[in-house]
Structures are given as C-alpha cells and as structure tokens.
Scaffold this active site. Sequence first.
Site, mmCIF file in Angstrom:
data_model
loop_
_atom_site.group_PDB
_atom_site.id
_atom_site.type_symbol
_atom_site.label_atom_id
_atom_site.label_comp_id
_atom_site.label_asym_id
_atom_site.label_seq_id
_atom_site.Cartn_x
_atom_site.Cartn_y
_atom_site.Cartn_z
ATOM 1 N N TYR A 159 0.784 -1.237 0.000
ATOM 2 C CA TYR A 159 0.000 0.000 0.000
ATOM 3 C C TYR A 159 0.816 1.287 0.000
ATOM 4 C CZ TYR A 159 -3.486 -3.481 1.250
ATOM 5 O OH TYR A 159 -4.297 -4.591 1.259
ATOM 6 N N ASN B 285 -12.096 3.326 -4.396
ATOM 7 C CA ASN B 285 -11.364 2.172 -3.884
ATOM 8 C C ASN B 285 -12.187 1.582 -2.744
ATOM 9 O OD1 ASN B 285 -9.688 0.263 -2.808
ATOM 10 N ND2 ASN B 285 -7.886 1.580 -2.658
ATOM 11 N N HIS C 257 -14.263 -7.387 -3.224
ATOM 12 C CA HIS C 257 -14.243 -8.822 -3.501
ATOM 13 C C HIS C 257 -15.560 -9.537 -3.193
ATOM 14 C CE1 HIS C 257 -10.114 -7.729 -3.938
ATOM 15 N NE2 HIS C 257 -9.960 -7.485 -2.647
ATOM 16 N N ASP D 230 -24.367 -3.114 -7.010
ATOM 17 C CA ASP D 230 -25.669 -2.648 -7.478
ATOM 18 C C ASP D 230 -25.785 -1.126 -7.393
ATOM 19 O OD1 ASP D 230 -26.323 -5.242 -7.985
ATOM 20 O OD2 ASP D 230 -27.711 -5.488 -6.306
ATOM 21 N N HIS E 43 -7.076 0.644 -7.059
ATOM 22 C CA HIS E 43 -6.456 -0.081 -5.945
ATOM 23 C C HIS E 43 -4.973 0.268 -5.892
ATOM 24 C CE1 HIS E 43 -9.991 -2.579 -5.446
ATOM 25 N NE2 HIS E 43 -10.012 -2.696 -6.762
ATOM 26 N N LEU E 44 -4.476 0.393 -4.690
ATOM 27 C CA LEU E 44 -3.052 0.677 -4.510
ATOM 28 C C LEU E 44 -2.202 -0.536 -4.878
ATOM 29 C CD1 LEU E 44 -3.658 2.368 -1.089
ATOM 30 C CD2 LEU E 44 -2.619 3.554 -3.017
ATOM 31 N N SER E 45 -2.645 -1.702 -4.432
ATOM 32 C CA SER E 45 -1.839 -2.914 -4.600
ATOM 33 C C SER E 45 -2.223 -3.648 -5.887
ATOM 34 C CB SER E 45 -2.029 -3.842 -3.397
ATOM 35 O OG SER E 45 -3.347 -4.350 -3.367
ATOM 36 N N ARG F 287 -8.479 -12.060 -3.701
ATOM 37 C CA ARG F 287 -8.417 -10.677 -4.212
ATOM 38 C C ARG F 287 -8.596 -10.600 -5.727
ATOM 39 N NH1 ARG F 287 -6.810 -7.758 0.457
ATOM 40 N NH2 ARG F 287 -5.514 -9.073 1.761
HETATM 41 C C1 DQA Z 1 -7.075 -2.603 -1.869
HETATM 42 C C2 DQA Z 1 -6.960 -4.094 -2.174
HETATM 43 C C3 DQA Z 1 -7.949 -4.907 -1.378
HETATM 44 O O1 DQA Z 1 -7.804 -6.283 -1.653
HETATM 45 C C4 DQA Z 1 -7.702 -4.701 0.110
HETATM 46 O O2 DQA Z 1 -8.650 -5.421 0.865
HETATM 47 C C5 DQA Z 1 -7.653 -3.271 0.498
HETATM 48 C C6 DQA Z 1 -6.992 -2.327 -0.378
HETATM 49 C C7 DQA Z 1 -5.962 -1.795 -2.558
HETATM 50 O O3 DQA Z 1 -6.086 -0.586 -2.632
HETATM 51 O O4 DQA Z 1 -4.959 -2.377 -2.965
HETATM 52 O O5 DQA Z 1 -8.087 -2.905 1.591
HETATM 53 O O6 DQA Z 1 -8.320 -2.134 -2.363
#
Ligand code: DQA
Length: 142
Positions: A22, A71, A77, A84, A97-99, A108
Amino acid sequence: MKILVLNGVNLDMLGKRNPTFYGSLTLKQLNAKVKAFAKGLGAKAIFAHSNCEGKLVDILHRTKCDAVLFNPGAYTHYSYALRDAIECMSVPVVEVHLSNVMEREPFRKIDVIEDVVAAKFYGKKEQSYFDGVSYVVKELSK
Ligand code: DQA
C-alpha cells in the site's frame, strides 16, 4: 469538473498497513497528492471515506460529482450491494487499488464490481489514483 474520490474499508489505516502493498502514505497524504494532481489537470477532487458498506452506498447515491474514483478496499471482492449501487449511477465510476490485487491472495482476484465500472487501475500505489484521475479527465473532456 468535480471528481469524488471515495475510499472504503480500512483505507483510513494507510500509513500503518503493509507498505509493500500500500505504500507509506497516510490517507490524508494520499488525498493531498490526488487533489494536487487533479488540480494540475483542471479538475476539482473532493474526498470521502467510510468503513461502512451502507454508508458508501449512501455516498454513491448522493454524489453530485461528475465522476467517482472508488477504492472499496476488501468490499471489492464480495459486496453485491456496492456493485448494485454503482450499476444504477448516472456518472462514471472508476475503480482504483493501490496494490496489485491480481498477484496476491486468490480471493483478491475476485472482483464483483469490475463489470459495472468504467475502468480499473491497480498495482501502482498512488499512481493508480493518478491514472484514474487522468482517465476521468480525458473521458469527460471528449
Ligand atoms: C485494496 C486491495 C484490497 O484487496 C484490500 O482489501 C484493500 C486495499 C488496494 O487498494 O490495494 O483494503 O483495495
């Protein structure tokens, strides 16, 4: 152009979460960077965060912005409620998403919102958000 940057569950813990996934910015620092980046492209970013699924739904329903950068955190997930809510919105929602969610735990890779978002940017830490802002500015300027 007004963009709502909406962060979901556990993103208020940035700075304390695993920096490998992150980065080391806090949510406040991330928001400041996104705000400056958006301003550089002539857009105004406004920010919201909630850990609560229903509150995120309410924020989506009520937005008056031209687009949303979202985000949802782990809700990505499994939250059909958020899926919806996004589906019935009249403004584009871009998922960020950061990751790199595709190269982590198998759960994920499941993304229940990806078929209702306009685009998805992930795996580049704060650059994912910048790419999302650039996408929105480009699309809305067409
Ligand atoms: C996330 C990725 C998700 O899997 C995780 O639960 C997060 C952060 C991301 O920004 O990478 O809380 O959304």
